[in-house]
Design a protein around this motif. Sequence first.
Motif, PDB file in Angstrom:
ATOM      1  N   LEU A 352       0.821  -1.209   0.000  1.00  8.92           N
ATOM      2  CA  LEU A 352       0.000   0.000   0.000  1.00  8.92           C
ATOM      3  C   LEU A 352       0.858   1.262   0.000  1.00  8.92           C
ATOM      4  O   LEU A 352       0.521   2.244  -0.669  1.00  8.92           O
ATOM      5  N   ALA A 353       1.975   1.230   0.733  1.00  7.90           N
ATOM      6  CA  ALA A 353       2.801   2.430   0.872  1.00  7.90           C
ATOM      7  C   ALA A 353       3.394   2.874  -0.459  1.00  7.90           C
ATOM      8  O   ALA A 353       3.386   4.069  -0.784  1.00  7.90           O
ATOM      9  N   GLY A 354       3.902   1.918  -1.249  1.00  6.48           N
ATOM     10  CA  GLY A 354       4.475   2.284  -2.540  1.00  6.48           C
ATOM     11  C   GLY A 354       3.461   2.933  -3.454  1.00  6.48           C
ATOM     12  O   GLY A 354       3.727   3.971  -4.080  1.00  6.48           O
ATOM     13  N   SER A 355       2.277   2.351  -3.537  1.00  6.26           N
ATOM     14  CA  SER A 355       1.217   2.907  -4.390  1.00  6.26           C
ATOM     15  C   SER A 355       0.772   4.275  -3.885  1.00  6.26           C
ATOM     16  O   SER A 355       0.523   5.193  -4.674  1.00  6.26           O
ATOM     17  N   PHE A 356       0.669   4.425  -2.563  1.00  4.77           N
ATOM     18  CA  PHE A 356       0.229   5.687  -1.979  1.00  4.77           C
ATOM     19  C   PHE A 356       1.220   6.805  -2.286  1.00  4.77           C
ATOM     20  O   PHE A 356       0.835   7.904  -2.706  1.00  4.77           O
ATOM     21  N   ILE A 357       2.504   6.543  -2.082  1.00  5.37           N
ATOM     22  CA  ILE A 357       3.518   7.567  -2.327  1.00  5.37           C
ATOM     23  C   ILE A 357       3.544   7.957  -3.802  1.00  5.37           C
ATOM     24  O   ILE A 357       3.621   9.138  -4.148  1.00  5.37           O
ATOM     25  N   ALA A 358       3.457   6.950  -4.680  1.00  3.12           N
ATOM     26  CA  ALA A 358       3.472   7.239  -6.116  1.00  3.12           C
ATOM     27  C   ALA A 358       2.275   8.077  -6.528  1.00  3.12           C
ATOM     28  O   ALA A 358       2.394   8.987  -7.364  1.00  3.12           O
ATOM     29  N   LYS A 359       1.124   7.804  -5.943  1.00  2.00           N
ATOM     30  CA  LYS A 359      -0.105   8.507  -6.340  1.00  2.00           C
ATOM     31  C   LYS A 359      -0.143   9.941  -5.836  1.00  2.00           C
ATOM     32  O   LYS A 359      -0.583  10.846  -6.551  1.00  2.00           O
ATOM     33  N   TYR A 360       0.335  10.166  -4.630  1.00  2.00           N
ATOM     34  CA  TYR A 360       0.152  11.469  -3.996  1.00  2.00           C
ATOM     35  C   TYR A 360       1.401  12.336  -3.935  1.00  2.00           C
ATOM     36  O   TYR A 360       1.316  13.519  -3.617  1.00  2.00           O
ATOM     37  N   PHE A 361       2.572  11.759  -4.260  1.00  9.21           N
ATOM     38  CA  PHE A 361       3.803  12.541  -4.101  1.00  9.21           C
ATOM     39  C   PHE A 361       4.700  12.543  -5.329  1.00  9.21           C
ATOM     40  O   PHE A 361       5.896  12.765  -5.218  1.00  9.21           O
ATOM     41  N   GLY A 362       4.155  12.224  -6.492  1.00 13.50           N
ATOM     42  CA  GLY A 362       4.926  12.492  -7.689  1.00 13.50           C
ATOM     43  C   GLY A 362       5.424  11.325  -8.502  1.00 13.50           C
ATOM     44  O   GLY A 362       6.361  11.490  -9.280  1.00 13.50           O
ATOM     45  N   GLY A 363       4.846  10.146  -8.368  1.00 18.64           N
ATOM     46  CA  GLY A 363       5.163   9.055  -9.277  1.00 18.64           C
ATOM     47  C   GLY A 363       6.446   8.320  -8.962  1.00 18.64           C
ATOM     48  O   GLY A 363       6.860   8.191  -7.811  1.00 18.64           O
ATOM     49  N   PHE A 364       7.118   7.837 -10.040  1.00 18.96           N
ATOM     50  CA  PHE A 364       8.264   6.945  -9.902  1.00 18.96           C
ATOM     51  C   PHE A 364       9.357   7.497  -9.001  1.00 18.96           C
ATOM     52  O   PHE A 364       9.797   6.852  -8.050  1.00 18.96           O
ATOM     53  N   HIS A 365       9.830   8.709  -9.311  1.00 20.29           N
ATOM     54  CA  HIS A 365      11.065   9.184  -8.686  1.00 20.29           C
ATOM     55  C   HIS A 365      10.883   9.507  -7.206  1.00 20.29           C
ATOM     56  O   HIS A 365      11.793   9.279  -6.402  1.00 20.29           O
ATOM     57  N   ALA A 366       9.728  10.029  -6.826  1.00 24.87           N
ATOM     58  CA  ALA A 366       9.479  10.274  -5.405  1.00 24.87           C
ATOM     59  C   ALA A 366       9.474   8.954  -4.640  1.00 24.87           C
ATOM     60  O   ALA A 366      10.022   8.863  -3.525  1.00 24.87           O
ATOM     61  N   THR A 367       8.874   7.946  -5.245  1.00 20.83           N
ATOM     62  CA  THR A 367       8.823   6.634  -4.597  1.00 20.83           C
ATOM     63  C   THR A 367      10.207   6.015  -4.530  1.00 20.83           C
ATOM     64  O   THR A 367      10.586   5.397  -3.518  1.00 20.83           O
ATOM     65  N   PHE A 368      10.987   6.160  -5.597  1.00 22.20           N
ATOM     66  CA  PHE A 368      12.362   5.660  -5.594  1.00 22.20           C
ATOM     67  C   PHE A 368      13.171   6.291  -4.460  1.00 22.20           C
ATOM     68  O   PHE A 368      13.980   5.623  -3.804  1.00 22.20           O
ATOM     69  N   MET A 369      12.966   7.591  -4.238  1.00 25.05           N
ATOM     70  CA  MET A 369      13.719   8.280  -3.202  1.00 25.05           C
ATOM     71  C   MET A 369      13.426   7.678  -1.831  1.00 25.05           C
ATOM     72  O   MET A 369      14.343   7.405  -1.032  1.00 25.05           O
TER      73      MET A 369
END
Length: 409
Positions: A352-369
């Motif tokens: 859930l966390a990966g999908s949430f971060i990608a959806k609300y904080f800018g996609g691939f690169h925010a999640t990668f960070m």
Amino acid sequence: MTSKPVNRSFIVFGTIVCQMGLGTIYTWSLFNQPLVDKFHWGLADVATTFSITSFFLAFATLFAGKLQERFGIRNLTLASGILVGLGLIASAHVSSLDMIYLLAGVVVGFAVGIAYISTLSNLIKWFPANKGLISGISVGAFGSGSLLFKYVNATLIAEVGVSAAFFYWGTIVMALIVFGSMLLKEPAASASTNTAAGLGNDYSVRQMLATKEAYLLFAIFFSACMSGLYLIGIVKDMGVQLAGMDLATAANTVSAVAIFNTAGRIILGTLSDKVGRMRVISFTMLVTMLAIVALSFFTLSHTLFFLCVGAVAFCFGGNITVFPAIVGDFFGLKNHSKNYGIIYQGFGLGALAGSFIAKYFGGFHATFMVIGVLSLVSLLITLFISAPQAAAQTTDDTATPALAKAEHA
């Protein structure tokens, strides 16, 4: 009167059959577009089904230990297999997305979670000296089921349509798990398994939760699951957008990642018995972090992209395999399914966390960070964490490991 010796090979075979049937749920992506085409639902809405399945798979593991104590491994796995099959078969006859969520998501996910952790923990108890290898065999069978049924379910959808495919899928899976459950048996003296292996750390759930190690392991497992599940779930889209792949090449990457994932389960699980489990986890966290850095900051050729996502998938497969053995090493085997069920919540929350971060904080690169930072922190934890002292072996379930430490002071 001595009891008849148990042939453990039958238990291994039964577990493999069950896990292969359970692993077929990872073919869900094959059903997304056909369901959209038939019922005109949104693709993202249909894809949410698998997130629901994954969440309830993890949630169900909290209850598996108690249910196994009450009904036994054979009866519990048998009932779970029937429930998985009926959930899929019933999905063939509905035309409501909410019913798909309920049947293929909640019902199937919960039943799979119960059978997954019960059969895995039971098999580990039969082989306390080879926990890594045995975890690799069991969890590898789960991954192999998804690989095999990618072709079975794709053929069913093409030949009989998506709704009828649910019916045949459910029937086959039910038959596999029911058959496998007939070969399962619990160790005659599971409470003494650790003593035979030279361990004396049979923690209850309360005792485990009184240790800092439980929370550190949860943090590592959460990080590992977040990285693996996020990248595996969107690898096709990443290939197109980050590496400039065409759709056909990106689709092939999905299959390659599944192979790397399964290979990591078997290879790293076996290796952990030889070099130490935390060394393996240190390695997977380091490799994951380096792969994420490359995906974030390098110009990605097709080859580099393939190597990076393959490395993450390989490490994720190893992490999923080695962690059940680590929980056994740290907290014993007597209450393994209960204790691992707690740690395993990192799987559902990580997804859930990966999908949430990608959806609300800018996609691939925010999640990668975020994944990169978590991998670094987890790597540092693996360098100093070690198994806690043996828990106090009392009849009081509320006793804590601190008592054991006081007694040895």
